[in-house]
Design an enzyme around this catalytic site. Structure first.
Site, PDB file in Angstrom:
ATOM      1  N   ASN A   7     -11.939 -30.145  24.413  1.00 17.60           N
ATOM      2  CA  ASN A   7     -12.525 -29.106  23.570  1.00 17.60           C
ATOM      3  C   ASN A   7     -13.150 -29.792  22.355  1.00 17.60           C
ATOM      4  O   ASN A   7     -12.452 -30.177  21.427  1.00 17.60           O
ATOM      5  CB  ASN A   7     -11.414 -28.127  23.157  1.00 17.60           C
ATOM      6  N   ARG A  91     -14.527 -26.913  27.339  1.00 18.58           N
ATOM      7  CA  ARG A  91     -14.824 -25.626  26.722  1.00 18.58           C
ATOM      8  C   ARG A  91     -16.269 -25.683  26.211  1.00 18.58           C
ATOM      9  O   ARG A  91     -16.634 -26.595  25.474  1.00 18.58           O
ATOM     10  CB  ARG A  91     -13.878 -25.378  25.551  1.00 18.58           C
ATOM     11  N   HIS A 180     -14.628 -16.264  22.003  1.00 23.00           N
ATOM     12  CA  HIS A 180     -13.178 -16.283  22.239  1.00 23.00           C
ATOM     13  C   HIS A 180     -12.851 -15.732  23.619  1.00 23.00           C
ATOM     14  O   HIS A 180     -11.736 -15.282  23.864  1.00 23.00           O
ATOM     15  CB  HIS A 180     -12.398 -15.417  21.210  1.00 23.00           C
ATOM     16  N   ARG A 239     -15.337 -16.665   7.421  1.00 26.20           N
ATOM     17  CA  ARG A 239     -16.495 -15.859   7.855  1.00 26.20           C
ATOM     18  C   ARG A 239     -16.312 -14.407   7.446  1.00 26.20           C
ATOM     19  O   ARG A 239     -15.214 -13.856   7.569  1.00 26.20           O
ATOM     20  CB  ARG A 239     -16.645 -15.936   9.380  1.00 26.20           C
ATOM     21  N   GLU A 380      -5.583 -21.348  25.904  1.00 27.34           N
ATOM     22  CA  GLU A 380      -6.937 -21.490  26.464  1.00 27.34           C
ATOM     23  C   GLU A 380      -7.030 -22.701  27.386  1.00 27.34           C
ATOM     24  O   GLU A 380      -7.713 -22.659  28.406  1.00 27.34           O
ATOM     25  CB  GLU A 380      -7.946 -21.620  25.305  1.00 27.34           C
TER      26      GLU A 380
END
Ligand code: ADP
Length: 397
Positions: A7, A91, A180, A239, A380
């Site tokens: 990742n 990913r 996500h 964010r 994940e």
């Protein structure tokens, strides 16, 4: 046979190594600060762990270090010969409209991912660099791309279109993609198992440094809080999440530059912007307990936005079977879960406070609550590994 999951972030590479029977992870680690003077490499094999300062200038040298660590580090390195690694799962953040499932990487796939760089300028180039490095260093291993957007390929057009001039969509790709997705798909698969229902209706929350919600009907994503980019939706570490788009031209007209506004919304907003203290939820929770009003406000806005999406998505997912919390905050903050679910008994969602603490995967709703609530730690990497095994070795794992 081994499967490596990589990742690549904007300045880090996380990795995990699995046997082909994806169960326990055999080794894992992270290189942080790629390109910085003091990069740091943490590596764990079973109970054995090390952390060293390294010089890693780019993704190629990062992946080279990872392969070296897997072959040489620890009392019993988990890989004896690099040819044992038969598949590398990557990913990839943005798969655009083109990828609705994981794929074996070939030059055409790479070209398509490159074409999506403008939609994910911080992420896709790093993902491609990792793919190229692994391809060069492990030439015998098959690369697989697992996209963060793919789970949202089932969004109906009414959910993914913005009400803007149609040519913005056709010419510039302006639509909701969602992110996500690897985590939300994992949560849906686990929730389906714990609920004993093959295609459940759910609202899933991934609440980490980035945060998103997903409405699921019959096991498929039907709406999500993230948009064309991962900036829309919930309040995140730095964010802003949702805001009136008029804010942008108001600030432009007030003399701020586009890059200043971008920085404010992406890096200086969210929990950090609201509190002026930190983007880290744990620090805000401590500051709130110590009586800091701006930290308390940041947490309040964070929870308020979660409830706003919860209400909207309970309707999208109706009749909803379960609500799932995950991510660093969703898994570890009983306070956020309690406040998010407060007073919803009349909607059929009753938290059991005595179950809300604790650790690991568990139901936290009261017995008899028509809609159940769950904490499911996301994983994940194991999902990326499973997709990689399926495509490289074949068969269902
Ligand atoms: P990422 O999106 O980078 O994977 P994580 O899922 O690890 O992030 O989530 C990071 C967030 O989780 C941080 O805001 C951190 O403060 C928060 N967090 C981690 N542990 C706890 C805890 N015990 N209580 C509250 N928040 C926590």
């Amino acid at each position: 046979m081994r499967i490596l999951v990589i990742n690549c972030g904007s300045s880090s590479i996380k990795y995990k190594l699995y046997g082909v029977e994806v169960g326990d992870c055999l080794a894992e680690g992270i290189i942080e600060g790629i390109g910085a003077p003091n990069a740091r490499h943490r590596h764990r094999v079973g109970d054995w762990e090390t952390a060293v300062e390294v010089s890693v200038t780019d993704y190629h040298s990062g992946v080279a270090r990872i392969v070296e660590a897997l072959l040489e580090w620890g009392p019993v390195p988990p890989v004896a010969d690099s040819r044992e690694i038969v598949g590398v799962g990557h990913r990839v953040v943005h798969g655009g409209e083109r990828f609705s499932a994981s794929v074996i990487i070939d030059p055409a796939v790479m070209e398509t991912i490159e074409g999506l760089d403008s939609l994910a300028p911080l992420h896709n180039p790093a993902n491609r660099a990792g793919i190229e490095a692994a391809g060069a260093l492990l030439p015998g291993a098959t690369g697989v791309a697992v996209f963060d957007t793919a789970f949202f390929s089932t969004l109906p057009e009414r959910a993914y279109r913005y009400a803007v001039p149609a040519h913005w969509w056709r010419r510039h790709g302006v639509r909701r993609y969602g992110f996500h997705g690897i985590s939300h798909r994992y949560l849906v698969e686990r929730a389906s198992e714990v609920l004993g229902k093959p295609r459940p209706n759910l609202v899933t929350f991934h609440l980490g440094a980035g945060a998103s919600a997903c409405a699921v009907r019959r096991g498929r994503a039907v709406d999500t809080s993230m948009g064309m980019t991962p900036l829309e939706g919930l309040v995140m570490g730095t964010r802003s999440g949702d805001l009136d788009p008029a804010v942008v031209f108001h600030l432009l007209e007030a003399g701020l530059s586009a890059s200043e506004i971008r920085r404010g919304l992406e890096r200086e907003g969210g929990l950090l912007g609201l509190s002026g203290i930190s983007s880290d939820f744990r620090r805000l929770a401590e500051a709130t307990r110590a009586g800091d009003p701006s930290a308390a406000l940041a947490v309040e806005v964070f929870v308020h936005r979660i409830r706003r999406y919860l209400g909207a998505f309970l309707v999208q997912a109706a009749p909803c079977d379960g609500v799932v919390f995950s991510g660093g905050i969703g898994e570890n903050s009983p306070e956020v879960r309690r406040r998010a679910l407060e007073g919803l008994e009349d909607l059929g969602l009753a938290l059991d406070l005595s179950r809300n603490g604790g650790e690991g995967e568990r139901r936290i709703s009261a017995a008899g609550s028509p809609i159940s609530a769950w904490v499911i730690p996301t994983d994940e990497e194991s999902l990326i590994a499973r997709d990689t095994v399926r495509l490289v070795v074949g068969g269902q794992v």
